[in-house]
Structure formats: structure tokens, C-alpha cells
Scaffold this motif. Structure first.
Motif, PDB file in Angstrom:
ATOM      1  N   ASP A   3       0.840  -1.197   0.000  1.00 13.76           N
ATOM      2  CA  ASP A   3       0.000   0.000   0.000  1.00 13.76           C
ATOM      3  C   ASP A   3       0.878   1.251   0.000  1.00 13.76           C
ATOM      4  O   ASP A   3       1.381   1.665   1.038  1.00 13.76           O
ATOM      5  N   ALA A   4       1.080   1.840  -1.190  1.00 14.30           N
ATOM      6  CA  ALA A   4       1.917   3.041  -1.291  1.00 14.30           C
ATOM      7  C   ALA A   4       1.294   4.215  -0.554  1.00 14.30           C
ATOM      8  O   ALA A   4       2.002   5.066   0.001  1.00 14.30           O
ATOM      9  N   ASP A   5      -0.043   4.309  -0.545  1.00 14.57           N
ATOM     10  CA  ASP A   5      -0.711   5.370   0.220  1.00 14.57           C
ATOM     11  C   ASP A   5      -0.342   5.270   1.701  1.00 14.57           C
ATOM     12  O   ASP A   5      -0.167   6.297   2.378  1.00 14.57           O
ATOM     13  N   GLU A   6      -0.229   4.040   2.198  1.00 12.08           N
ATOM     14  CA  GLU A   6       0.077   3.845   3.612  1.00 12.08           C
ATOM     15  C   GLU A   6       1.473   4.357   3.955  1.00 12.08           C
ATOM     16  O   GLU A   6       1.694   4.877   5.051  1.00 12.08           O
ATOM     17  N   ILE A   7       2.400   4.238   3.025  1.00 15.27           N
ATOM     18  CA  ILE A   7       3.734   4.809   3.249  1.00 15.27           C
ATOM     19  C   ILE A   7       3.606   6.313   3.471  1.00 15.27           C
ATOM     20  O   ILE A   7       4.191   6.884   4.396  1.00 15.27           O
ATOM     21  N   GLY A   8       2.816   6.974   2.617  1.00 14.05           N
ATOM     22  CA  GLY A   8       2.613   8.411   2.766  1.00 14.05           C
ATOM     23  C   GLY A   8       1.901   8.765   4.056  1.00 14.05           C
ATOM     24  O   GLY A   8       2.252   9.741   4.723  1.00 14.05           O
TER      25      GLY A   8
END
Length: 327
Positions: A284-289
Motif C-alpha cells: 500500500d503506497a498510500d500507507e507509506i505516505g
């Protein structure tokens, strides 16, 4: 504000109270002030207001390649958290150039942003150290700090690469090529380490002639894949370290019409409809942000002198299989 006050025949303090919805102002006065605001096109100077209140209301986000959908998703995650706290995000792109990153970081610091989230372009991070930024809060994303302490959010690069390569080995592949980004990058090094570890766990040793590193985009990956697949004792499968390299490998496989299995890091649009046996390391790339954004908010809100230790969090990965009946 003084111009609005003069037009409405009130004091500047009354104008301020109207704009803050102060109930002590009469309805007639409020209407007169708002009419003057509309007539003059008045807009509050949010930058000046934020600085007076002790902050700019802005945070900086510096990424390496906006053309890569990964960074767009990361930016959305940062923006989600920033908006919840009344902050705005200034987004900058370095194109993986360290000198450009230094300039952008200095520019954001001069604009007195409240903090920064940076995906570092190189292995030298001295310009990101607290001393260089006069104590400005900073969080690193995707790549860990080198030679300094800082909060960071990482992906399980090693674990994801090891699992995906292991799936190819379980499928019976013994000649697995490697298409990787520059080894100086943390992600490139960790994903290569995972690829190698999967072979070792199976009692195998990769063929160095099947390894290509230092690839940066779709064309370079396509050329490398074509060379590998046309060579002697060609690989029966390829592992790619990011979505652009995987797309380059797909083009090569299509061009050569070769029966090659593919595995790669980063999911991408239409991966599920290509009709190829494709193993993808997803996360989840959004979760990194979001995690990076929350870490930065914590730093911004920390009391002066608060000895909050540097923190590291890792976003997990999962392997998805497309175009195959295997789980």
C-alpha cells in the motif's frame, strides 16, 4: 484589511472579528464588512497569518520521480494526513538528482515550511541532518537515513523480493534473470539481496550472467531483457525490482514471443489483464505516505527539546499471482 475597514466605516479589529465569525459583532455591521470584502476582492494572507501564529501551515514533500505512480500514491497518503491537521503540501521532484534535491530542500527550508518528507536521491544525507536544517523536522520515505538519525518509513524490500523469487523457484524455474535498478539505491540493494537469498534457501546459486543492474526506466529494462532472452542458456523467468522495469520486461517478452515467467516489485494498472504469468510484490503506497505524514506531524507537535527517538516503520508486502492458476 485596512482598506476593507475604511470602506465599511469600521475598525480593522472589527473586520478581523467578522472574518473570525465573532458573535459580538452586530448583523448590520457584519453585512457591511462582508459587502466591502466582496467589493474589494479581499483575501486573507494565510502565509502571514500562519507565521504570526508560529508556523507556515505548509509541509514539503520531495520525491524522485513523479512519473512513477508509486510516488503519486505516496503523495496522496501524505496529503490525506496533512489535510486532517489543516496543513498544505508543497510537492517537488528531484529526478533522482542529488544536486537538485539539495537545492529543493534549501528552497523549502527558506520558505519556512513546518517540516519535510523526503525520498532521498543519493546515499549522502548530510544536507538533511537536523543541524543543516536548523532543527526542522524531517522524515525519510522509502529509503533509510545514512550517517544521521531520522524517522523513516520503508517497504519490506528484502522480504518481498525473497518471497516472489521463491515462488518462481517453487514453479520449477532454475534460471531466473534479475533486472535491477542502480545498486547504490537502498531499494535496489535490498531487492537484489532478497533475490539472492531465495536462491540460497533453495540450495541454488544464481548465474551472474543473468544479472543486470543499474537499469533506470522501461527502455533500458527492455533492452536488457531482450539481450538476456536472446543469449545462450537464456533464463526461463525474470525478476524485476520495480514496475517500470517489469513493464520493460513485458515488452521484451511480447517482442520475442518468449515463454518466460515474470515477477516484479510494485503493482501497476492492467497487470491483471495482460494474460502473462506474472508474480507481483504489492503493498500500500498510500500507507507509506500516511505513516510518513503522521510521523512528521508528531515531530512538528513535539515539545521543544523533547527527546523523541528516531523511529523506523516497515510497510508489509504481499505477493499476487496474475495469469496463472497457482496461488
Amino acid at each position: 484589511m485596512r482598506d476593507v475597514a475604511a470602506r465599511a466605516r469600521v475598525s480593522a479589529m472589527t473586520v478581523s472579528r467578522v472574518l473570525k465569525d465573532d458573535t459580538r459583532v452586530s448583523e448590520a455591521t457584519r453585512e457591511r464588512v462582508l459587502s466591502a470584502v466582496d467589493a474589494l476582492g479581499y483575501r486573507r494572507n494565510e502565509t502571514a497569518r500562519s507565521l504570526r501564529l508560529g508556523g507556515s501551515g505548509l509541509i514539503g514533500l520531495v520525491v524522485t520521480n513523479l512519473a512513477n505512480p508509486f510516488y503519486s500514491r505516496l503523495a496522496l497518503g501524505v496529503q490525506e494526513v496533512a489535510s486532517e491537521h489543516g496543513l498544505r503540501v508543497l510537492l517537488s521532484n528531484t529526478a533522482e538528482q542529488l544536486d537538485r534535491e539539495r537545492g529543493l530542500v534549501e528552497d523549502l527550508a527558506s520558505r519556512q515550511v513546518d517540516g519535510m518528507i523526503v525520498v532521498p536521491a543519493g546515499s549522502s544525507h548530510r544536507h538533511l541532518a537536523p543541524a543543516a536544517l536548523r532543527g526542522m523536522p524531517i522524515v525519510l520515505a522509502s529509503r533509510p537515513p545514512a550517517g544521521m538519525d531520522a524517522d523513516c518509513v520503508l517497504v519490506d524490500d528484502f522480504g518481498g523480493a525473497e518471497e516472489a523469487t521463491g515462488r518462481l523457484i517453487e514453479d520449477g524455474h532454475r534460471r531466473i534473470g534479475f533486472l535491477g535498478n542502480p545498486p547504490a539505491l537502498y531499494t535496489g540493494a535490498e531487492r537484489f539481496r532478497g533475490y539472492w537469498a531465495a536462491h540460497e534457501a533453495a540450495g541454488l546459486e544464481p548465474d551472474e550472467h543473468h544479472v543486470r543492474r543499474g537499469l533506470v526506466d522501461v527502455p533500458t529494462a527492455e533492452r536488457a531483457a531482450v539481450a538476456l532472452l536472446r543469449g545462450p542458456d537464456a533464463p526461463t523467468a525474470l525478476f524485476c525490482t520495480n514496475n517500470r522495469l517489469t513493464q520493460g520486461a513485458i515488452r521484451a517478452v511480447r517482442t520475442l514471443d518468449a515463454p518466460v515467467a515474470l515477477a516484479g516489485f510494485d503493482d501497476f494498472d492492467l497487470a491483471d489483464v495482460l494474460g502473462l504469468p506474472l508474480t507481483i510484490v504489492s503493498y500500500d503506497a498510500d500507507e507509506i505516505g500516511r505513516r510518513a505524514g503522521q510521523m512528521l506531524i508528531d515531530r512538528i507537535n513535539a515539545a521543544p527539546g523533547d527527546p523523541l527517538p528516531a523511529r523506523r516503520t516497515v510497510v508489509p508486502t504481499r505477493v499476487i499471482r496474475y495469469g496463472t492458476d497457482r496461488p
